[in-house]
Design a protein around this motif. Structure first.
Motif, short mmCIF file in Angstrom:
data_model
loop_
_atom_site.label_atom_id
_atom_site.label_comp_id
_atom_site.label_asym_id
_atom_site.label_seq_id
_atom_site.Cartn_x
_atom_site.Cartn_y
_atom_site.Cartn_z
N GLU A 258 3.79 5.32 9.13
CA GLU A 258 3.86 5.57 10.58
C GLU A 258 2.47 5.37 11.17
N LEU A 259 2.40 4.40 12.10
CA LEU A 259 1.09 4.09 12.68
C LEU A 259 0.72 5.12 13.75
N GLN A 260 -0.52 5.45 13.72
CA GLN A 260 -1.03 6.43 14.69
C GLN A 260 -1.31 5.75 16.02
N PRO A 261 -1.21 6.50 17.11
CA PRO A 261 -1.45 5.89 18.44
C PRO A 261 -2.92 5.52 18.61
N VAL A 262 -3.08 4.53 19.46
CA VAL A 262 -4.42 4.12 19.88
C VAL A 262 -4.63 4.64 21.31
N TYR A 263 -5.69 5.33 21.42
CA TYR A 263 -5.93 5.97 22.73
C TYR A 263 -6.74 5.04 23.62
N SER A 264 -6.32 4.98 24.89
CA SER A 264 -7.04 4.18 25.89
C SER A 264 -8.00 5.10 26.67
N ASN A 265 -8.82 4.43 27.41
CA ASN A 265 -9.73 5.21 28.28
C ASN A 265 -8.92 6.04 29.26
N VAL A 266 -9.38 7.19 29.54
CA VAL A 266 -8.68 8.10 30.45
C VAL A 266 -9.67 8.56 31.52
N ASN A 267 -9.23 8.45 32.70
CA ASN A 267 -10.04 9.00 33.81
C ASN A 267 -9.46 10.33 34.18
N PRO A 268 -10.13 11.42 33.84
CA PRO A 268 -9.56 12.74 34.12
C PRO A 268 -9.44 13.05 35.60
N LEU B 251 0.86 -1.19 0.00
CA LEU B 251 0.00 0.00 0.00
C LEU B 251 0.89 1.23 0.00
N ARG B 252 0.65 2.06 -0.94
CA ARG B 252 1.41 3.29 -1.04
C ARG B 252 0.44 4.46 -0.77
N ALA B 253 0.63 5.09 0.44
CA ALA B 253 -0.28 6.17 0.88
C ALA B 253 0.51 7.45 1.06
N PRO B 254 -0.13 8.57 0.99
CA PRO B 254 0.58 9.85 1.11
C PRO B 254 1.04 10.14 2.55
N ARG B 255 0.50 9.37 3.51
CA ARG B 255 0.89 9.61 4.89
C ARG B 255 0.93 8.29 5.62
N ALA B 256 1.41 8.40 6.85
CA ALA B 256 1.58 7.18 7.61
C ALA B 256 0.25 6.53 7.91
N GLN B 257 -0.75 7.32 8.23
CA GLN B 257 -2.06 6.78 8.54
C GLN B 257 -3.03 7.30 7.49
N THR B 258 -3.68 6.37 6.83
CA THR B 258 -4.56 6.78 5.74
C THR B 258 -5.81 7.43 6.30
N VAL B 259 -6.24 8.40 5.59
CA VAL B 259 -7.38 9.20 6.00
C VAL B 259 -8.36 9.23 4.85
N GLU B 260 -9.58 9.27 5.22
CA GLU B 260 -10.63 9.35 4.21
C GLU B 260 -10.33 10.51 3.28
N GLY B 261 -10.43 10.17 1.93
CA GLY B 261 -10.14 11.17 0.92
C GLY B 261 -8.74 11.06 0.34
N ASP B 262 -7.88 10.34 1.08
CA ASP B 262 -6.54 10.13 0.51
C ASP B 262 -6.62 9.23 -0.73
N MET B 263 -5.64 9.42 -1.61
CA MET B 263 -5.50 8.55 -2.79
C MET B 263 -4.44 7.49 -2.44
N VAL B 264 -4.85 6.27 -2.37
CA VAL B 264 -3.96 5.16 -2.00
C VAL B 264 -3.72 4.29 -3.25
N GLU B 265 -2.45 3.91 -3.43
CA GLU B 265 -2.09 3.01 -4.55
C GLU B 265 -1.85 1.62 -4.00
N LEU B 266 -2.64 0.69 -4.49
CA LEU B 266 -2.40 -0.73 -4.18
C LEU B 266 -1.47 -1.27 -5.27
#
Length: 979
Positions: free
Chosen positions: A910-920, A665-680
């Protein structure tokens, strides 16, 4: 009559008689063998009778042909062969054979050896050659050693010395040499004499002459003889005398008795005795005799001849009568009466030959003389030559007789026979006018024959008679040109067939095996030839036949092996299928249609030799287990020692099945976003083009593309939220499709503008009410972090790990009036809601407690319900299977590792972080990792096969994000890909 003829033919010379009509040839020095370059002189002697008016030259003959005429009787020669001569008024001499030898050693001997001769045999070596132990042999028996001299002497030759002589010697190198062989035949020096008397019945008172007649050979005419006469065993008074005559001047009756004579050579003491003759003396009577003038042994036509008749003892007048007896009729004819004692013939004619008598008559008595024979010597007429049996053709081996006859000519006549001017035979006749010569025919006897006749008055030649000797053909001989049993195809070969014997025309036929190649009729000698260009079919045995109508003969067979240069070979590649594939076994077959074995075959791939083999026939093969490197151009080379030939190039394309495809997968950024043009991008590292690529999303075909020249193919996607999920591709080149590993990725959707909702128990919030602030976005990829604001002051933060909205409960106080808003953020940009105004109506003090208590209780109640829900969430899965919902094995892409793995994720994403539950509030909360399953991803867990494909070229590890209460979770980068 015979006595008279003898007197004419033999002339007395010093007591001996020599043949006057035949020439004599002698050699000086007397050797018949000499070395080349030495002088040998021939001497010719002729008749003692010579007419002064004639000046005929000496003629010299070599091998039957006249070679010279000289006025001198000597002639010097230098060549080996037979020589003859002819002196004036004489016929040709006998032949003498001379040899000029190239040998190292020769034996020299005289041409003639006669009784009593002192003979020298000379053994001579070539100049410059020294010999030792020279030995003389007689009849192959040792006769004498000639160590000190090369001469051997026979002092008094006689018949015991007859034999074959030779000599031998040794050279310095101990090699022996042998001379020629000389045959010595000792001839009589003279025959026993014949005593003759002028009258064996003389009349008393007459003169009687005794003659002791013998004949020396012409070669020994210089030998001196002496004679002695005897009567009744007593030597007469004269004793030995050089004269062959003894005269008794007056003979009386008492002189009757037996008489004989002896002849003896003065030097050699060879003597011979005559037979005894009786003489009876009669009483006295008349004597009548005839004399001739001139006294000739023969007369020639046109010559004058006078006959004189002398009469003694006849009284009175005497009349002379002449008589002649014809040779043909034997009749006595009276030819003249005359008182004269002479009878003259002015010009002698042939008819004048005969016996003549004279008769003396005194009128009472007649006295007849003894006859005198007059020989008229007539030149020979041209002879005629005839063949017996008659005809001009005869077979080889037949006996043929040549007859030569001169119709006219006085005897003796010397006949000579010739073939094509080559002397064959000489015969002298004294009684008949014809001569014959017989011989057995050979092939060489074909030609023109003639004969000559010569009686000393000039030779005459017959007309030529042609004789063709027909010779049956001999076995022919077949030869090849160029010689040898080998030939190369295309060579020009010539068969030559020749019969050594056989009369032309000869029909020649040429055969290959039993097949006739050609024929030729040859009108003359030399054989026949047949030429042909050699082909491979012409190997085998050849022979020829020769036939001239008297039987066909076959030659010996000769063998010819035709070597065929190799033709241009044909290379064939035999494959198990139309398009060979890696792993197939193919056969390279090279074959030259023509060429003599053995043939060496060599196989080449791109000019690199693969292998070679030598085969006698049928071509050669080479098997290959195909790899991708075997694609290219192939050729083969053949040779058999007569040049090499190379086949045309044959191309082989080895098709390679596609390897496992790799999906990138060839994407313009590390994490694909809706609207990006991705080359398979899908690519099989190996595989023969064209390759057909197909792209899949959750088993649904997205599209396909062809790579006609190899390499990969790409497919572009403009991302929407539905594009999250599992992707794979297929590569196919008609040799089997290969799947890539499954690659999973999520399309992150930026949050939409959130909507803040205030949920109060009543329409008009009052102090102490429990109000729920609920913030929610319609779209956006989880986890979403919600933050609540009161007049831009943060009240609370809450995470929605699976999407949806978040709520916040607030127990109202009077300070809570004002504008509220919320913010949603999923890392792709924050969105603010519109502000919501909350107006709080104040309560009395009596209600403040209950209100506060109610708000607080409501909040606690809400918190209790949330805690119960969480406990229920975690307890139910564990109860059912002993694992929580966070167990990696329950995920669609389960792995044995404790950390989840994302497959086919490029290292550059570059993979984006996954956020966990946070108790403020920092309260004790159970933190769990939450995996968001998007809509449309419901089939991810149902395709474990795709996820577990072990042939994927690259495996990307999952990323585990650990979080603490004090910090935001971080997404760890994946490790480098592992193959």
């Amino acid at each position: 009559m015979l006595l008279w003829v003898s007197l004419l033919v033999l002339a007395p010379i010093s007591g001996q008689f020599a043949t006057s009509s035949k020439s004599v040839i002698s050699v000086h020095p007397p050797w018949t063998v000499a070395f080349p370059g030495e002088k040998v002189k021939l001497v010719c002697s002729g008749s003692h009778f010579k007419r002064p008016e004639m000046s005929t030259p000496y003629r010299w003959y070599y091998r039957g042909k006249q070679i010279s005429e000289t006025s001198s009787n000597t002639y010097e020669v230098h060549d080996s062969g037979e020589y003859r001569c002819q002196a004036p008024d004489s016929i040709k001499s006998s032949s003498v054979s001379l040899l000029f030898s190239q040998a190292t050693l020769i034996l020299q001997a005289p041409l003639y050896v006669f009784e009593g001769d002192s003979v020298v045999l000379r053994c001579r070596a070539k100049a410059g050659v020294a010999l030792t132990n020279v030995i003389l042999y007689k009849n192959d028996r040792l006769l004498a050693f000639l160590s000190n001299t090369s001469d051997f002497h026979i002092h008094q030759a006689d018949l015991k010395d007859n034999g074959a002589y030779k000599c031998s010697g040794f050279k310095k190198d101990s090699s022996s040499v042998v001379s020629n062989r000389v045959k010595i035949q000792v001839q009589e020096l003279f025959p026993p004499p014949v005593m003759k008397a002028s009258s064996f019945q003389p009349i008393e008172g007459e003169l009687v002459t005794l003659t002791c007649e013998t004949q020396l050979p012409s070669q020994k005419s210089d030998v001196r003889l002496q004679f002695c006469f005897f009567k009744d065993g007593q030597t007469l008074q004269s004793g030995w005398s050089s004269s062959p005559e003894f005269q008794i001047n007056t003979i009386w009756r008492e002189d009757s008795g037996s008489y004989w004579c002896q002849a003896q050579a003065v030097t050699s003491l060879v003597w011979k005795q005559s037979q005894t003759s009786k003489i009876y003396v009669q009483r006295g009577v008349a004597k009548v005799q005839i004399h001739t003038r001139p006294a000739l042994e023969f007369v020639i036509p046109g010559q004058e001849l006078v006959l004189i008749c002398s009469v003694d003892g006849v009284p009175g007048l005497v009349r002379i009568s002449w008589y002649k007896t014809s040779n043909k009729e034997s009749m006595k004819i009276k030819i003249q009466n005359s008182l004269e004692a002479e009878f003259k013939i002015s010009m002698v004619k042939n008819s004048d030959a005969g016996e003549y008598y004279c008769e003396a008559n005194n009128g009472g008595l007649s006295f007849l003389s003894k006859p005198v024979t007059i020989n008229v010597k007539v030149p020979v007429s041209p002879p005629g030559l005839t063949l017996s049996p008659p005809g001009d053709r005869a077979l080889e081996g037949d006996m043929v007789t040549l007859h030569c006859e001169a119709q006219r000519g006085s005897l003796p006549i010397q006949y000579q026979f010739f073939r094509e001017d080559v002397f064959l035979k000489e015969i002298e006749v004294t009684s008949l006018r014809t001569s014959s010569f017989s011989f057995s025919l050979t092939a060489e006897h074909s030609g023109n024959y003639y004969c000559t006749a010569d009686n000393g008055l000039g030779a005459q030649r017959s007309r030529a008679v042609h004789l063709s000797v027909i010779v049956p053909v001999s076995h022919p001989v077949l030869t090849l040109s160029p010689p040898g049993p080998w030939a190369v195809e295309g060579d020009l070969m010539t068969l030559h067939c020749v019969a050594q014997k056989g009369s032309p025309p000869i029909q020649y036929r040429f055969y290959h095996g039993d097949v006739t190649l050609g024929s030729s009729s040859v009108p003359s000698g030399g054989g026949a030839s047949f030429s042909f260009s050699v082909t491979s079919e012409l190997s085998g045995n050849y022979h020829c036949t020769a036939d001239n109508g008297f039987g066909s003969h076959k030659s010996e067979a000769i063998s010819l092996s035709v070597t065929v240069p190799v033709s241009r070979p044909v290379l064939t590649i035999r494959t198990p299928r139309a398009q060979p594939v890696v792993g197939d076994i193919v056969e390279l077959h090279c074959e030259a249609q023509r060429g003599s074995p053995p043939i060496l075959y060599q196989f080449y791939h791109e000019d690199v030799i693969l292998g070679s083999s030598s085969t006698p026939s049928g071509g050669s093969s080479l098997s290959l287990f195909l790899t991708e490197e075997h694609s290219g151009k192939y050729a083969c080379v053949v040779s058999n020692g007569w040049g090499s030939q190379r086949s045309d190039t044959v191309s082989l394309s080895v098709r390679v099945p596609v390897s496992h495809a790799v999906l990138t997968l060839r994407a313009p950024r590390a994490q694909t976003v809706e609207g990006d043009m991705v080359e398979l991008h899908c690519e099989a590292r190996r595989g023969s083009p064209p390759i057909w690529y197909q792209f899949y999303h959750e088993d649904v075909t997205l599209g396909s593309s062809s790579a006609p020249s190899g390499g990969g193919a790409s497919f572009n996607l403009s991302l929407t939220a539905e594009h999250s999920g599992n992707y794979f591709c297929k590569a196919n080149n008609d040799l089997g499709a290969q799947h890539s590993e499954v690659v999973t990725f999520n399309v992150l959707v930026p949050v939409s503008r959130p909507v803040l909702t205030l949920r109060a128990p009543r329409s008009q919030a009052m102090v102490g009410d429990m109000v729920e602030l609920h913030c929610e976005v319609q779209r956006g990829s989880p986890p979403i972090l919600y933050q609540f604001y009161h007049e831009n002051v943060t009240l609370e933060s809450s995470s929605a790990p699976y999407g949806g909205g978040a709520s916040f409960n607030l127990s109202l106080t009077t300070q809570h009036s004002g504008n509220y808003s919320c913010e949603a953020n999923n890392g792709l940009g924050a969105q603010h809601s519109e502000a919501v105004t909350l107006s709080i109506t104040g309560l009395t003090g009596s209600r403040s407690g209950p209100v506060a208590t109610g708000v607080t209780g409501g909040l606690l109640s809400l918190l209790g319900l949330a805690a119960a829900a969480l406990l229920l969430y975690y307890w139910l899965p564990r109860k059912a299977g002993g694992k929580s919902n966070s167990d990696p094995s329950r995920r669609p892409s389960s792995s044995d590792s404790q950390e989840p793995t994302y497959h086919n994720v490029p290292t550059w994403i570059e993979l984006q972080p996954v956020y966990s539950n946070v108790n403020p509030e920092g309260e004790d909360v159970v933190y769990t990792e939450v995996r968001s399953i998007q809509k449309g991803n419901k089939h991810a867990a149902s395709t474990p096969g795709l996820l577990k494909n072990s042939d994927s070229s690259v495996i990307y590890s999952q990323v585990r994000v650990a979080s603490t209460p004090a910090s935001r979770p971080q997404l760890l980068a994946s490790s480098a890909p592992h193959r």
